[in-house]
Write an enzyme that holds these catalytic residues in place. Structure first.
Site, short mmCIF file in Angstrom:
data_model
loop_
_atom_site.label_atom_id
_atom_site.label_comp_id
_atom_site.label_asym_id
_atom_site.label_seq_id
_atom_site.Cartn_x
_atom_site.Cartn_y
_atom_site.Cartn_z
N ARG C 257 1.01 -1.21 -0.10
CA ARG C 257 -0.02 0.02 -0.10
C ARG C 257 0.91 1.22 0.09
O ARG C 257 1.44 1.73 1.16
CB ARG C 257 -0.75 -0.05 1.34
CG ARG C 257 -1.94 0.87 1.34
CD ARG C 257 -2.72 0.98 2.63
NE ARG C 257 -1.94 1.89 3.39
CZ ARG C 257 -1.82 1.85 4.74
NH1 ARG C 257 -2.38 0.98 5.63
NH2 ARG C 257 -1.18 2.88 5.37
N HIS C 261 -3.62 4.87 4.32
CA HIS C 261 -4.81 3.84 4.61
C HIS C 261 -5.93 4.28 3.96
O HIS C 261 -6.57 3.71 3.00
CB HIS C 261 -5.07 3.50 5.93
CG HIS C 261 -6.47 2.62 5.96
ND1 HIS C 261 -6.38 1.40 5.57
CD2 HIS C 261 -7.62 2.88 6.71
CE1 HIS C 261 -7.59 0.77 5.69
NE2 HIS C 261 -8.41 1.86 6.27
N TYR C 270 3.27 5.76 11.50
CA TYR C 270 3.50 4.44 11.90
C TYR C 270 4.51 3.76 11.14
O TYR C 270 4.43 2.57 11.36
CB TYR C 270 2.27 3.90 12.03
CG TYR C 270 1.18 3.74 11.09
CD1 TYR C 270 1.32 2.82 9.90
CD2 TYR C 270 0.12 4.46 11.15
CE1 TYR C 270 0.44 2.86 8.78
CE2 TYR C 270 -0.98 4.49 10.00
CZ TYR C 270 -0.76 3.82 8.98
OH TYR C 270 -1.74 3.69 8.11
C1 TPP Z 1 -14.92 -5.75 10.57
C2 TPP Z 1 -14.10 -4.40 10.55
N1 TPP Z 1 -13.24 -4.04 11.21
C3 TPP Z 1 -12.49 -2.81 11.34
C4 TPP Z 1 -12.74 -2.06 10.39
C5 TPP Z 1 -11.93 -0.57 10.27
N2 TPP Z 1 -10.83 -0.94 8.97
C6 TPP Z 1 -11.03 -0.54 7.98
S1 TPP Z 1 -10.07 -1.12 6.64
C7 TPP Z 1 -9.05 -1.66 8.16
C8 TPP Z 1 -7.76 -2.58 7.79
C9 TPP Z 1 -7.99 -3.49 6.61
O1 TPP Z 1 -6.61 -4.14 6.29
P1 TPP Z 1 -6.60 -5.05 5.04
O2 TPP Z 1 -7.44 -5.91 5.22
O3 TPP Z 1 -5.30 -5.49 5.00
O4 TPP Z 1 -7.09 -4.21 3.94
P2 TPP Z 1 -6.36 -2.87 3.08
O5 TPP Z 1 -7.05 -1.76 3.99
O6 TPP Z 1 -4.88 -2.95 3.23
O7 TPP Z 1 -6.70 -2.88 1.71
C10 TPP Z 1 -9.65 -1.47 9.24
C11 TPP Z 1 -9.09 -2.05 10.66
C12 TPP Z 1 -13.48 -2.21 9.52
N3 TPP Z 1 -13.82 -1.78 8.15
N4 TPP Z 1 -14.21 -3.39 9.59
#
Ligand code: TPP
Ligand code: TPP
Ligand code: MG
Ligand code: MG
Lengths: 351, 320, 351, 320
Positions: C257, C261, C270
């Site tokens: 990424r 985020h 971080y």
């Molecule tokens: C069930 C849930 N918990 C927390 C969140 C908050 N949140 C949004 S994206 C994210 C991280 C997602 O990481 P990843 O699966 O690696 O996807 P990326 O963002 O890297 O594409 C979090 C914790 C959420 N959207 N859904």
């Protein structure tokens, strides 16, 4: 640059005591004769408890009850390896663990008679309430391990569950967290090959459950779950590893649910009698008996005497259970929160 | 005394209590290194170490489940759910276990756990980031549900929650995080759980609200001689204060963000209908979101109760 | 009878196109020049969309937005392998997949502007709404695959998600079910190594994500996710396997990424800038460009012309998006259920 | 017409509709080979094949999640949750996805899913086997919540649910499964969702109930001139029938198994307080379980509303 091997993994199988009562000397844990007798007696106690529970249930003196028949080696062998300070998170089919750890027998009956006071573990035992919602207690063990580490306690948290539980989200989330934090936790799955009517191969396409640990970056091992020495050995090693900072271990005990799922179930509806018969031959108690006979640790008289002794213990526990007065209706209000809200107090008054 | 916003007030409560009680540990997604997506735990990892500010994997159920195990073992875990819309995967852990552990073990084990989560709408965030499903948790005996309405109540209620031996769901109205500044004492003070606050005294009508609706209700009620009750704790709910007020005013309106049907407003209206019926001079009205799926941000302002809707309800009961 | 090896497993890594733009001829999928250009142009479209979305967000014309910068190869390479009838279950960071499949560009902007009408997939595309709740859409793909099999359709269901999602219970339950029923489903994880502020090694102790498939009895493979040919190849193979009854595949695309985020995040808090810089050098578009240059498929003029063409597409989409009137308040009532209840009708009337 | 119990009536509805519509598939734990732990799906696998009676792994969230995918794809899945106490792990799938899919996609995808589950107490089963948390699901716009009160309504409501294009939670009162036999037509008939049934006409007081409480209410109300309303669908709720009755009788009592606070009884009482206040001659009473953790079987009968408690409430409103 082409397709490269990135990583490879192995799953091992451990057995010590074969069906004829012979042990592998290299793997046999160092156990005194007294200890071997204690193991045997614990298994007999578990079975005697189980038989009595079934007959009490038939007489309407207990509610629905999940028998442990056939799983005594997995339960007793693992429980004997624990230290008294360890925290145990059982599912609902580990009465053999409770009994081995010295849980008051009458309280086990009391619980299955529908009285939650059966779940008040004695102060010296850290045994969590039974977990009826399959697999949902696994994260609790993870949290207890986090707390133990935080407080610098040498405690290990041990979660017990069945093959069906490995399909639950909480199994996965808990295992993953245990791996990330390299926690002092031991996961013991009694793979009794059935989750009510669902056979293992419809529960997962994995050929072993032990290999599921690969997903979490820690060790998984399959153990002959009807071999009390193998279970004891694997658990002892996993506990030592956990205590020395080596992180979690997943132990799959391959065993078999000899009886119905619960007294409300009829396993004949969904599984072949030949399968049950085949496993009857692998009875964990008989197997240990054969070994003890060879070592001169078992005789007819000893068997008889033990039976009498154990029956007396169970008789006494049944008496004790039945001597306990039913809970008062007002007790319902006692422990929802630490204190009663005005609304609860009002409801209590109106009883 | 400093003028703090709610984020700062909560941060202050957490850090003071962590200082006072070593059993407190915080766990959640991004609570450590990042200081939380709303910066509520900012600086705490630096101060208390990674052992007390635990960044967890993305697993709400295990995060709450592990906190239950920690609490039973003897710690005082504070679990953060990143947004209330992501608490649903952990609802099983809360309802099946946290809420019942004490009762099931007849007090042998307890679960002194605080679950904090940003809650409510009005922040123009993506889907599921503006939920207000507090009613679900008010139907779970054994869990307390607390909603501060500003920085001062946030600190005092959070300290009380941290010292409570029962599991507490602490809902932080996201829209208020940085909207209001108030005098927040450095000193230790608690606001007892289970007690409502008279946000404004009045004679003609009682309006009950909580969280971010309170601010809106205060505004809407300005032209009326309205008594405004800030519930603060939804479960157990301080019905005594509500009933006393309704008995005085004879009129009641409940305002909440959640949809109407089976929302927590229903419980309050029902209790009034049960215990103060003879005192009522007008129907008990609820001003709530409509019973539809929460829309995305383009329509969210029309979904949440508006100033006009609250005024309309006030007019209606006053002219009934 | 001693400790026996029960099973062993391997995890492989696939890459085709290296950082200097050289391909492994044995693994290079058979693609015409036109197809390679199409791949490249899709990646450029994705990046141009992403850049515009960020600037629209800064201007307050979009809401919070999750950039895809750096993940174009994983998204475009996999999407190009799909058949139009396949069902796609995206998370929230797959705009490159949508664009490659021909999803109306303006609808993507519309969604991120806070208007759910952006989620009305055109009739010819079976793309599910974005899934914001991480990982919870994985079982939906499993169900779609069950339905496709039941109806005898040759459809494959494809779920996209991130590394963080692999920690969720629904990942596990969905994968396990897919394995048990040997379903036509392909799971594509964009392991961009961060879940907001949580780096991969705090997400799981497993050294690869691909190995998690071992737990479910089907294949997992790690692919260089910045290598569009490797992603295309792995996806093509997985789809063919799924269509021919070979069951599920888990593809881990190792990528990065590059940006925050979301627009609400500040990754500088971080993660080390050197890490980001190191990955910048592995830019998936540059890498393909190098290859195309070598094959004479890329020139400055082509690059310029494409940039103009793509910008025009995006400009037009922004215009189209902004020409759409805001939804009427009454539309809130439209699709909660098929029809309005009396209470809903009353609430609508009172608006 | 045959005399059937509720298990048989539901089995009949399922098998007839599976015959009629090939899109219907049943999935759940032990629904196939075992015919369900209550034998509700007995014989269906033999008749319709394992492809339509799918035994799933032990994963409630994936089971409901997969059913959502199936429904969106074009099938009509019927998912069985073995006991309502095990629906909580799937609550996220229901609330986040099933309830919202239609709205989020503006009708592009729908979710014609029926989730069946045994529900309610009085069967002396282990922990978590006697839950009645229907109120939670009534707070989720987009999901219908249906509770039959006997074999006849079970068949007619289930057929209606199976033909509804929205997700329906179908709660089967476990205590009634084999308690009541009724005439159940072989013929196709539906009972429309969203309509209450007048179980008994009366003039003096309205008693609203659903599921297994209905039987108890009918008994308790025998000596009174009570109008008894069998709600049948909780969401959307037929408030018109309730209000018409209360306007006639001037008195209302709601009886449910769940705990009082934030139970569905609150919604009914609140609606009465909102829309029929002038007609009330007595407080609106709720007879419910107390706000405590559900006890195990030794105390369960004292926890559930008793005949005496219902009578006491009737006396209270009649003599108010
Ligand atoms: C069930 C849930 N918990 C927390 C969140 C908050 N949140 C949004 S994206 C994210 C991280 C997602 O990481 P990843 O699966 O690696 O996807 P990326 O963002 O890297 O594409 C979090 C914790 C959420 N959207 N859904
Ligand atoms: C979450 C949940 N779902 C369903 C059930 C109903 N149920 C009780 S035991 C059981 C099977 C458990 O199988 P397994 O984990 O293998 O344990 P075993 O019964 O074989 O000891 C099921 C489905 C439950 N108790 N909890
Ligand atoms: Mg089993
Ligand atoms: Mg990621």
């Amino acid at each position: 640059m082409p397709e490269e091997l990135l990583a490879s993994f192995e799953v091992k199988h451990l057995s010590v005591l074969d069906e004829n009562g012979n042990v592998d000397d290299l793997l046999m844990p160092p156990l005194s004769e007294t200890e071997i007798r204690r193991i045997y007696e614990s298994m007999v106690l578990a079975r005697t408890f189980d038989e009595r529970a079934l007959s009490l249930q038939r007489e309407g003196r207990l509610g629905t009850y999940p028998p442990i028949l056939g799983q005594e080696a997995s339960q007793v062998g693992s429980a004997l390896a624990l230290s008294p300070a360890d925290w145990v998170f059982p599912s609902f089919r580990e009465m053999g663990v409770h009994l081995t750890l010295g849980y008051p027998v009458h309280q086990l009956f009391q619980y299955w008679a529908g009285d939650e006071r059966g779940q008040i573990a004695p102060a010296k035992l850290n045994i969590f309430p039974f977990c009826v919602s399959v697999g949902t207690h696994i994260p609790h063990a993870v949290g207890a391990a986090m707390a133990a580490r935080y407080l610098g306690d040498p405690t290990v948290a041990v979660a017990y569950f069945g093959d069906g539980a490995t399909s639950k989200g909480d199994f996965h989330e808990g295992f993953n967290m245990a791996g990330v934090f390299r926690l002092p936790v031991v996961f013991i799955c009694q793979n009794n090959q059935w989750a009510i009517s669902i056979p293992l191969k419809e529960q997962t396409a994995a050929v072993t459950l032990a290999q599921k640990a690969i997903a979490y970056g820690f060790d998984g091992v399959r153990v002959d779950g009807n071999d009390v020495f193998a279970v004891y050995r694997a658990t002892t090693e996993a506990l030592a590893k956990a205590r020395s900072g080596g992180g979690p271990t997943f132990i799959e005990c391959l065993t078999y649910r000899m009886a119905d799922h619960t007294t409300a179930d009829d396993a004949a509806r969904y599984r072949p009698p030949e399968e049950v018969a085949a496993w009857r031959a692998r009875d964990p108690i008989l197997r240990l008996e054969r070994y003890m006979v060879k070592r001169g640790l078992w005789s007819e008289e000893y068997g008889q005497e033990l039976k009498k002794r154990t029956t007396a213990v169970i008789d006494e526990a049944v008496r004790a259970m039945e001597a306990i007065p039913s809970p008062e209706v007002a007790e319902m209000f006692d422990h929802t929160c630490a204190t009663l809200s005005p609304r609860q107090a009002g409801q209590l008054k109106e009883l | 005394m400093a003028q703090l916003n709610m984020v700062q007030a909560i941060n202050l409560a957490l850090s003071q209590e962590m200082e006072r009680d070593k059993r407190i540990v915080i766990l959640g997604e991004d609570v450590g290194r990042d200081g939380g997506v709303f910066r509520v735990t900012e600086g705490l990892r630096e101060r208390f170490g990674a052992g007390r500010l635990i960044d967890t994997p993305l697993s709400e159920s295990a995060l709450i489940g592990a906190a239950i195990g920690m609490a039973a073992y003897g710690l005082l875990p504070v679990a953060e759910i990143q947004f209330m819309g992501f608490i649903y995967p952990a609802l099983d852990q809360l309802f099946t276990h946290a809420a019942r552990l004490r009762a099931r073990s007849r007090g042998r084990f307890t679960c002194p756990l605080v679950v904090r989560t940003p809650y409510g709408g009005g922040i123009k965030a993506p889907e599921l980031h503006e939920e207000s499903s507090e009613a679900l948790f008010c139907h779970m005996p054994g869990i307390k549900v607390v909603v501060p309405s500003g920085p001062y109540t946030a600190k005092g209620l959070l300290l009380a929650a941290l010292r409570d031996s029962n599991p507490v769901l602490f809902l932080e109205p996201t829209r208020l995080y940085r909207l209001i500044r108030e005098e927040v004492p450095e000193d230790d003070y608690t606001i007892p759980l289970g007690r409502a606050r008279l946000a404004r005294e009045g004679q003609d009508v009682t309006v009950v609200a909580w969280g971010s609706m309170l601010e809106r209700v205060i505004k809407a009620a300005a032209p009326y001689d309205a008594e405004v009750i800030d519930l603060l704790t939804l479960n157990p709910c301080d019905m005594e204060t509500v009933l006393a007020s309704v008995k005085k005013t004879g009129r009641a309106i409940i305002v909440h963000e959640a949809v109407k049907s089976a929302g927590f407003g229903a419980e309050i209206a029902a209790t009034i209908a049960e215990e103060a019926i003879l005192h009522l001079r007008a129907p008990v009205l609820r001003v709530t979101a409509p019973d539809v799926t929460m829309p995305m941000s383009k329509l969210l302002d029309s979904y949440l109760p508006t100033l006009e809707q609250i005024r309309k309800a006030l007019d209606e009961v006053m002219t009934y």
